[in-house]
Design a protein around this motif. Structure first.
Motif, PDB file in Angstrom:
ATOM      1  N   PRO A  49     -40.596  -7.438 -21.900  1.00 33.57           N
ATOM      2  CA  PRO A  49     -39.928  -6.206 -22.320  1.00 33.57           C
ATOM      3  C   PRO A  49     -39.143  -5.592 -21.163  1.00 33.57           C
ATOM      4  N   ALA A  50     -38.171  -4.768 -21.507  1.00 40.35           N
ATOM      5  CA  ALA A  50     -37.351  -4.098 -20.498  1.00 40.35           C
ATOM      6  C   ALA A  50     -38.229  -3.318 -19.536  1.00 40.35           C
ATOM      7  N   GLY A  51     -37.928  -3.440 -18.252  1.00 44.13           N
ATOM      8  CA  GLY A  51     -38.683  -2.725 -17.236  1.00 44.13           C
ATOM      9  C   GLY A  51     -39.791  -3.525 -16.601  1.00 44.13           C
ATOM     10  N   PHE A  52     -40.151  -4.686 -17.183  1.00 38.76           N
ATOM     11  CA  PHE A  52     -41.209  -5.534 -16.640  1.00 38.76           C
ATOM     12  C   PHE A  52     -40.587  -6.728 -15.916  1.00 38.76           C
ATOM     13  N   ARG A 358     -48.036   3.621 -23.549  1.00 38.86           N
ATOM     14  CA  ARG A 358     -48.245   3.004 -24.867  1.00 38.86           C
ATOM     15  C   ARG A 358     -49.120   1.752 -24.797  1.00 38.86           C
ATOM     16  N   TYR A 359     -49.248   1.158 -23.602  1.00 41.78           N
ATOM     17  CA  TYR A 359     -50.049  -0.052 -23.463  1.00 41.78           C
ATOM     18  C   TYR A 359     -51.514   0.242 -23.117  1.00 41.78           C
ATOM     19  N   ARG A 360     -51.828   1.461 -22.797  1.00 46.20           N
ATOM     20  CA  ARG A 360     -53.177   1.767 -22.319  1.00 46.20           C
ATOM     21  C   ARG A 360     -54.178   1.754 -23.466  1.00 46.20           C
ATOM     22  N   ASN A 361     -55.328   1.179 -23.170  1.00 46.58           N
ATOM     23  CA  ASN A 361     -56.424   1.043 -24.127  1.00 46.58           C
ATOM     24  C   ASN A 361     -56.045   0.181 -25.329  1.00 46.58           C
ATOM     25  N   GLY A 362     -55.089  -0.724 -25.113  1.00 50.82           N
ATOM     26  CA  GLY A 362     -54.780  -1.744 -26.093  1.00 50.82           C
ATOM     27  C   GLY A 362     -55.139  -3.111 -25.548  1.00 50.82           C
ATOM     28  N   LEU A 363     -54.979  -4.141 -26.355  1.00 50.59           N
ATOM     29  CA  LEU A 363     -55.401  -5.495 -26.011  1.00 50.59           C
ATOM     30  C   LEU A 363     -54.205  -6.383 -25.701  1.00 50.59           C
ATOM     31  N   GLY A 447     -39.871   2.587 -13.748  1.00 52.70           N
ATOM     32  CA  GLY A 447     -39.760   3.895 -13.119  1.00 52.70           C
ATOM     33  C   GLY A 447     -40.250   5.012 -14.008  1.00 52.70           C
ATOM     34  N   THR A 448     -40.623   6.119 -13.391  1.00 54.68           N
ATOM     35  CA  THR A 448     -41.073   7.288 -14.110  1.00 54.68           C
ATOM     36  C   THR A 448     -39.952   7.835 -14.990  1.00 54.68           C
ATOM     37  N   GLY A 449     -40.275   8.159 -16.223  1.00 54.41           N
ATOM     38  CA  GLY A 449     -39.292   8.717 -17.137  1.00 54.41           C
ATOM     39  C   GLY A 449     -38.471   7.698 -17.886  1.00 54.41           C
ATOM     40  N   ALA A 450     -38.641   6.408 -17.591  1.00 51.97           N
ATOM     41  CA  ALA A 450     -37.902   5.377 -18.324  1.00 51.97           C
ATOM     42  C   ALA A 450     -38.389   5.326 -19.767  1.00 51.97           C
ATOM     43  N   PRO A 451     -37.513   5.051 -20.716  1.00 51.63           N
ATOM     44  CA  PRO A 451     -37.946   4.962 -22.117  1.00 51.63           C
ATOM     45  C   PRO A 451     -38.901   3.798 -22.320  1.00 51.63           C
ATOM     46  N   ASP A 452     -39.774   3.925 -23.304  1.00 46.65           N
ATOM     47  CA  ASP A 452     -40.695   2.850 -23.607  1.00 46.65           C
ATOM     48  C   ASP A 452     -39.938   1.579 -23.961  1.00 46.65           C
ATOM     49  N   PRO A 453     -40.423   0.437 -23.512  1.00 49.15           N
ATOM     50  CA  PRO A 453     -39.784  -0.826 -23.890  1.00 49.15           C
ATOM     51  C   PRO A 453     -39.772  -0.999 -25.402  1.00 49.15           C
ATOM     52  N   LYS A 454     -38.700  -1.566 -25.910  1.00 53.97           N
ATOM     53  CA  LYS A 454     -38.587  -1.793 -27.342  1.00 53.97           C
ATOM     54  C   LYS A 454     -39.456  -2.979 -27.743  1.00 53.97           C
ATOM     55  N   PRO A 455     -40.394  -2.781 -28.674  1.00 52.96           N
ATOM     56  CA  PRO A 455     -41.294  -3.885 -29.024  1.00 52.96           C
ATOM     57  C   PRO A 455     -40.605  -4.986 -29.811  1.00 52.96           C
ATOM     58  N   VAL A 456     -41.084  -6.211 -29.599  1.00 57.95           N
ATOM     59  CA  VAL A 456     -40.660  -7.363 -30.397  1.00 57.95           C
ATOM     60  C   VAL A 456     -41.842  -7.739 -31.278  1.00 57.95           C
TER      61      VAL A 456
END
Length: 595
Positions: A49-52, A358-363, A447-456
């Motif tokens: 995803p974008a940002g990774f 959005r990824y925290r406490n997920g698998l 970076g801080t404030g970047a939009p969440d990556p768009k899920p596929v």
């Protein structure tokens, strides 16, 4: 699974980092000095995803299975050998590997091997974890533990046996495990068979009822990680009806333990009169994540998850008609479901701060990749993210990391296959590959404030598997399903014709008759870990004559001499006698090319 105890609150350590690569500069010395700089040259080949971004921390360390990261940033990896990897020569040295990037350069400059070797009787293993200053690792039929000293990369004493006598043999001889905050050791003791048939993986063979295998296999066993020399026994069973639970995800306080479930294979192949649509070989059953409960029964071998119903339905081996739930209505339903045959080989629950919220406490789940979707395109070979809402999935899973396999997503051709996951104390996600022994490190640098990556989103569970996969070569005469059958360089056996060899090529590749030869022997017939090379002119069940090959294909191989997967009669299809003779001619011809 690579049970990363540090991420579950089992150790005191540095405060969690905020999700910005700029802040990583302030991390302890075990963190990369500058993730942003390290990721300028992403050498992983992965799609993220974008940002990774991802880097290859280490390569060529052997068949890396599960891994764990210490609070000091040392990555410990368990490697494996044996028939799952074609009995190739194991890496020199011990099966356990310690890796560390002590310079912050993005590569492991420390690469040490330890533990048992081939010479000392070891064959490695899958499971690995850390608890209370001890490194735990699976070896053969045991779980061992090694003491870890602060500041030392390698254990400084000999191992101690925690559990001994774990079942080996059969289809699933591995023993992944997890340790919760109380020191309870949960071990996956997977099934020895596909579906507890009287004759494993054989056409229309009924299920053993009751399935006596469940006394010592097909479930989760619980022991005390703090004790030594515990003997495996049926009394240790914690939950049952789980065919193969290779991945564990444990939350911070240990109240929720999730496990993956490898769904069974060969529904259409073994029961074509019940599961009549050939494409359902590729779409049934779904892979699962289960919420582990004491005394839970999750249905194997009597049940499988059918996304078309949806729900658990009764297996044909136990009288099921492909629609009826029957006793399966009383079994433990999955918390999440995934496309069929993707093979979830590991799982971690992400509770660090480096990734977006959005990824925290997920698998995160490592899907090793399918073989049983043939003759359709294979699937998996990726890492997905599954959000959670309490004890259930929150929405559809997402493809998080892809591109491991390279150009060919198939068991025999994939360049890399994700099989282990761990989260480091700095929040990075580590992925192990068991083809060539590559270790990836994935970080977020948006970076801080970047939009969440768009899920596929993951593919829908009831989507068509697509067209039958044609032969690998692209023929000059077109792209229709029959166009790629090039057998001009092969001789026909006595009593056959070139036309029969050409038809046999189509039968072998699933284009005529619905056989699944490529699933075990590979698209190029050069063999996989499930079945032998059919081009080497070496014969295990006949003298290699045209008639001998035909007899083997027609009768099947119920008890292989060197491989773990039996071959059902006629390759698990309802082949006509002409189709049997044609594919036999093709196999014979592969070993007698024109001079």
């Amino acid at each position: 699974m690579g049970m990363n105890q540090s991420r579950y609150g089992l150790f005191s350590g540095a405060a969690a980092l905020v999700a910005s690569c700029a802040i990583v500069f302030a991390a302890p010395d075990y963190a990369f000095a500058a993730d942003a700089a390290a990721c300028l040259k992403d050498d992983s080949g992965l799609t993220l995803p974008a940002g990774f971004c991802a880097t290859v921390l280490a390569d060529g360390i052997g068949h890396a299975r599960h891994l764990v990261v210490s609070e000091a940033g040392v990555i410990y990896v368990n490697t494996w050998s044996g028939r799952y990897f074609g009995n190739d020569t194991p890496h020199a040295g011990g099966f356990l590997v310690a890796l560390k990037d002590s310079q912050g350069a993005g590569k492991a400059d420390v690469n040490e091997r330890f533990g048992e070797t081939v010479q000392s009787g070891g064959a490695g293993g899958t499971g690995i974890g850390i608890y209370k200053g001890w490194l735990y690792a699976e070896l053969n039929d045991k779980i061992l533990k090694y003491p870890l000293s602060k500041g030392s990369v390698l254990p400084d004493a000999k191992s101690q046996v925690v559990v001994r006598g774990l079942p080996l043999g059969g289809d699933h001889p591995m023993h992944p495990f997890a340790i919760d905050t109380n020191g309870d050791l949960y071990i996956d003791v997977a099934s020895a068979t596909n579906s507890c048939q009287e004759k494993n993986r054989t056409l229309k063979s009924p299920g053993i009822n009751p399935c006596t295998e469940l006394e010592t296999r097909g479930g989760i066993w619980r022991y005390d990680a703090k004790k030594t020399d515990q003997a495996f026994s049926p009394a240790g069973r914690y939950a049952t009806g789980i065919r193969n639970a290779e991945g564990f995800g444990v939350d911070t306080i240990g109240h929720h333990i999730f496990v993956t479930q490898h769904g069974r294979d060969q529904l259409h192949t073994n029961w074509p009169d019940v599961i009549k649509d050939a494409d359902q070989e590729a779409t049934l059953p779904s892979e699962e994540v289960l919420l582990l409960k004491k005394g839970g029964d999750y249905g194997w071998p009597m049940c499988y998850y059918d996304p078309f119903q949806p729900g658990l339905v009764l297996a044909p081996e136990y009288g099921g008609d492909g629609k009826t739930a029957g006793l399966c209505a009383q079994k433990g339903a999955p918390a999440a479901v995934f496309p069929a045959h993707w093979a979830p080989n590991d799982m971690v629950l992400y509770d660090r701060q480096q990734f977006p919220a959005r990824y925290r406490n997920g698998l995160f789940i490592a899907f090793h990749g399918s073989w049983n979707r043939a003759p359709y395109a294979q699937g998996g070979y990726n890492v997905v993210f599954q959000g959670l809402s309490g004890e259930k999935a929150s929405g559809q899973c997402e493809i998080f990391a892809d591109g491991f396999a390279g150009a060919d997503k198939s068991p025999g051709k994939a360049a890399h296959r994700p099989t282990g996951l761990a989260v480091g104390p700095d929040g990075a996600l580590y992925v192990a590959d068991d083809v060539s022994g590559r270790i990836y490190r994935i970080v977020y640098r948006g970076g801080t404030g970047a939009p969440d990556p768009k899920p596929v989103p993951c593919p829908g569970l009831t989507e068509s598997p697509g067209p039958i996969a044609a032969a690998r070569a692209q023929p000059p005469e077109g792209t229709h399903p029959d166009a790629g059958a090039d057998t001009a360089g092969l001789n026909a056996p006595p009593g056959s014709t070139p036309a029969m060899v050409a038809r046999g090529n189509r039968v072998y590749h699933g284009l005529d008759g619905g056989a699944t030869c490529t699933g075990c022997h590979g698209a190029d017939a050069k063999g996989t870990t499930l079945g032998p090379d059919l081009t080497a002119n070496k014969w295990l069940w006949s003298n290699g004559s045209y008639g001998g090959i035909a007899a083997t294909i027609a009768g099947g191989v119920a008890q292989p001499k060197q491989y773990r997967a039996p071959m059902p009669a006629m390759g698990g299809a309802q082949l006509s006698s002409d189709q049997v003779m044609a594919v036999s001619a093709y196999v014979w011809a592969l070993n007698h090319p024109a001079k």
